[in-house]
Design a protein around this motif. Structure first.
Motif, PDB file in Angstrom:
ATOM      1  N   GLN A 119       0.853  -1.194   0.000  1.00  0.00           N
ATOM      2  CA  GLN A 119       0.000   0.000   0.000  1.00  0.00           C
ATOM      3  C   GLN A 119       0.888   1.242   0.000  1.00  0.00           C
ATOM      4  OE1 GLN A 119      -2.545  -0.294   3.428  1.00  0.00           O
ATOM      5  NE2 GLN A 119      -4.110  -1.414   2.309  1.00  0.00           N
ATOM      6  N   GLN A 120       2.035   1.126   0.634  1.00  0.00           N
ATOM      7  CA  GLN A 120       3.017   2.203   0.698  1.00  0.00           C
ATOM      8  C   GLN A 120       4.235   1.765  -0.115  1.00  0.00           C
ATOM      9  OE1 GLN A 120       2.605   5.124   2.461  1.00  0.00           O
ATOM     10  NE2 GLN A 120       0.546   4.464   2.997  1.00  0.00           N
ATOM     11  N   ALA A 121       4.616   2.535  -1.111  1.00  0.00           N
ATOM     12  CA  ALA A 121       5.719   2.149  -2.000  1.00  0.00           C
ATOM     13  C   ALA A 121       7.028   1.979  -1.242  1.00  0.00           C
ATOM     14  CB  ALA A 121       5.884   3.184  -3.119  1.00  0.00           C
ATOM     15  N   TRP A 122       7.318   2.877  -0.299  1.00  0.00           N
ATOM     16  CA  TRP A 122       8.590   2.790   0.418  1.00  0.00           C
ATOM     17  C   TRP A 122       8.641   1.537   1.284  1.00  0.00           C
ATOM     18  CZ3 TRP A 122       9.206   2.878   5.747  1.00  0.00           C
ATOM     19  CH2 TRP A 122       8.097   3.237   6.494  1.00  0.00           C
ATOM     20  N   LEU A 123       7.514   1.155   1.866  1.00  0.00           N
ATOM     21  CA  LEU A 123       7.476  -0.035   2.717  1.00  0.00           C
ATOM     22  C   LEU A 123       7.568  -1.302   1.866  1.00  0.00           C
ATOM     23  CD1 LEU A 123       7.413  -0.552   5.692  1.00  0.00           C
ATOM     24  CD2 LEU A 123       4.930  -0.525   5.629  1.00  0.00           C
ATOM     25  N   SER A 124       6.959  -1.272   0.694  1.00  0.00           N
ATOM     26  CA  SER A 124       7.086  -2.400  -0.240  1.00  0.00           C
ATOM     27  C   SER A 124       8.543  -2.578  -0.653  1.00  0.00           C
ATOM     28  CB  SER A 124       6.238  -2.154  -1.494  1.00  0.00           C
ATOM     29  OG  SER A 124       4.890  -2.022  -1.152  1.00  0.00           O
ATOM     30  N   ALA A 125       9.221  -1.472  -0.925  1.00  0.00           N
ATOM     31  CA  ALA A 125      10.637  -1.530  -1.313  1.00  0.00           C
ATOM     32  C   ALA A 125      11.479  -2.132  -0.188  1.00  0.00           C
ATOM     33  CB  ALA A 125      11.146  -0.136  -1.669  1.00  0.00           C
ATOM     34  N   LYS A 126      11.177  -1.762   1.056  1.00  0.00           N
ATOM     35  CA  LYS A 126      11.916  -2.329   2.193  1.00  0.00           C
ATOM     36  C   LYS A 126      11.706  -3.835   2.290  1.00  0.00           C
ATOM     37  CE  LYS A 126      12.174  -0.695   6.297  1.00  0.00           C
ATOM     38  NZ  LYS A 126      11.893  -0.148   7.626  1.00  0.00           N
ATOM     39  N   VAL A 127      10.472  -4.279   2.122  1.00  0.00           N
ATOM     40  CA  VAL A 127      10.179  -5.714   2.227  1.00  0.00           C
ATOM     41  C   VAL A 127      10.889  -6.486   1.118  1.00  0.00           C
ATOM     42  CG1 VAL A 127       8.347  -7.452   2.055  1.00  0.00           C
ATOM     43  CG2 VAL A 127       8.011  -5.420   3.475  1.00  0.00           C
ATOM     44  N   LEU A 128      10.828  -5.980  -0.109  1.00  0.00           N
ATOM     45  CA  LEU A 128      11.496  -6.661  -1.223  1.00  0.00           C
ATOM     46  C   LEU A 128      13.008  -6.671  -1.044  1.00  0.00           C
ATOM     47  CD1 LEU A 128       9.290  -5.403  -4.188  1.00  0.00           C
ATOM     48  CD2 LEU A 128       9.258  -7.654  -3.086  1.00  0.00           C
ATOM     49  N   ALA A 129      13.563  -5.558  -0.576  1.00  0.00           N
ATOM     50  CA  ALA A 129      15.007  -5.505  -0.314  1.00  0.00           C
ATOM     51  C   ALA A 129      15.375  -6.441   0.837  1.00  0.00           C
ATOM     52  CB  ALA A 129      15.447  -4.076  -0.014  1.00  0.00           C
ATOM     53  N   LEU A 130      14.495  -6.576   1.821  1.00  0.00           N
ATOM     54  CA  LEU A 130      14.733  -7.503   2.926  1.00  0.00           C
ATOM     55  C   LEU A 130      14.804  -8.938   2.426  1.00  0.00           C
ATOM     56  CD1 LEU A 130      14.961  -8.146   5.963  1.00  0.00           C
ATOM     57  CD2 LEU A 130      12.468  -8.234   6.007  1.00  0.00           C
ATOM     58  N   LEU A 131      13.908  -9.303   1.524  1.00  0.00           N
ATOM     59  CA  LEU A 131      13.943 -10.652   0.962  1.00  0.00           C
ATOM     60  C   LEU A 131      15.243 -10.888   0.184  1.00  0.00           C
ATOM     61  CD1 LEU A 131      10.229 -10.979  -0.213  1.00  0.00           C
ATOM     62  CD2 LEU A 131      11.303 -12.013   1.807  1.00  0.00           C
TER      63      LEU A 131
END
Length: 127
Positions: free
Chosen positions: A68-80
């Motif tokens: 829902q939040q682009a920055w939070l999505s980016a963090k999750v994908l980078a975390l993976l």
């Protein structure tokens, strides 16, 4: 627990997680068998559990969710990506040059995650 106390816990757990990964990665690259030390085997998992629980609680408390939040999505994908690269970097059977490349890649992911968290922008304010 207040939002700010939980945020502080999340940041502290993130710093400890990064430090423990860097320590284990450096020891592995220097040929030190860090797996012999039980503290370095269980503490990162315990800390990462606290980090994840704090992250989920913060998302719930603030109403900000991945995808829902682009920055939070980016963090999750980078975390993976960080988890995958970090796993490869810490594998004992990998050649040292490959471990070094995986280690650098994992640290780059961590740097990106921290930068996104600070700017709240997946583009780091560049777009």
């Amino acid at each position: 627990m207040s939002y700010f106390a939980l945020r502080h816990l999340h940041i502290s757990a993130a710093l400890l997680s990064i430090t423990l990964f860097a320590l284990r990665g450096a020891l592995a690259l220097y040929g030190v068998h860090w797996r012999r030390w039980s503290l370095l085997r269980w503490l990162p998992h315990m800390n990462d559990s606290v980090l994840l629980a704090a992250a989920i609680t913060l998302a719930w408390m603030s109403g900000q969710y991945p995808f829902q939040q682009a920055w939070l999505s980016a963090k999750v994908l980078a975390l993976l990506a960080y988890i995958g690269l970090g796993k490869l970097a810490l594998r004992a059977e990998q050649p040292q040059v490959q471990r070094l490349l995986w280690f650098i890649g994992a640290l780059a992911c961590v740097a990106y995650i921290v930068a996104v968290a600070r700017t709240r922008s997946p583009w780091l304010g560049l777009a």
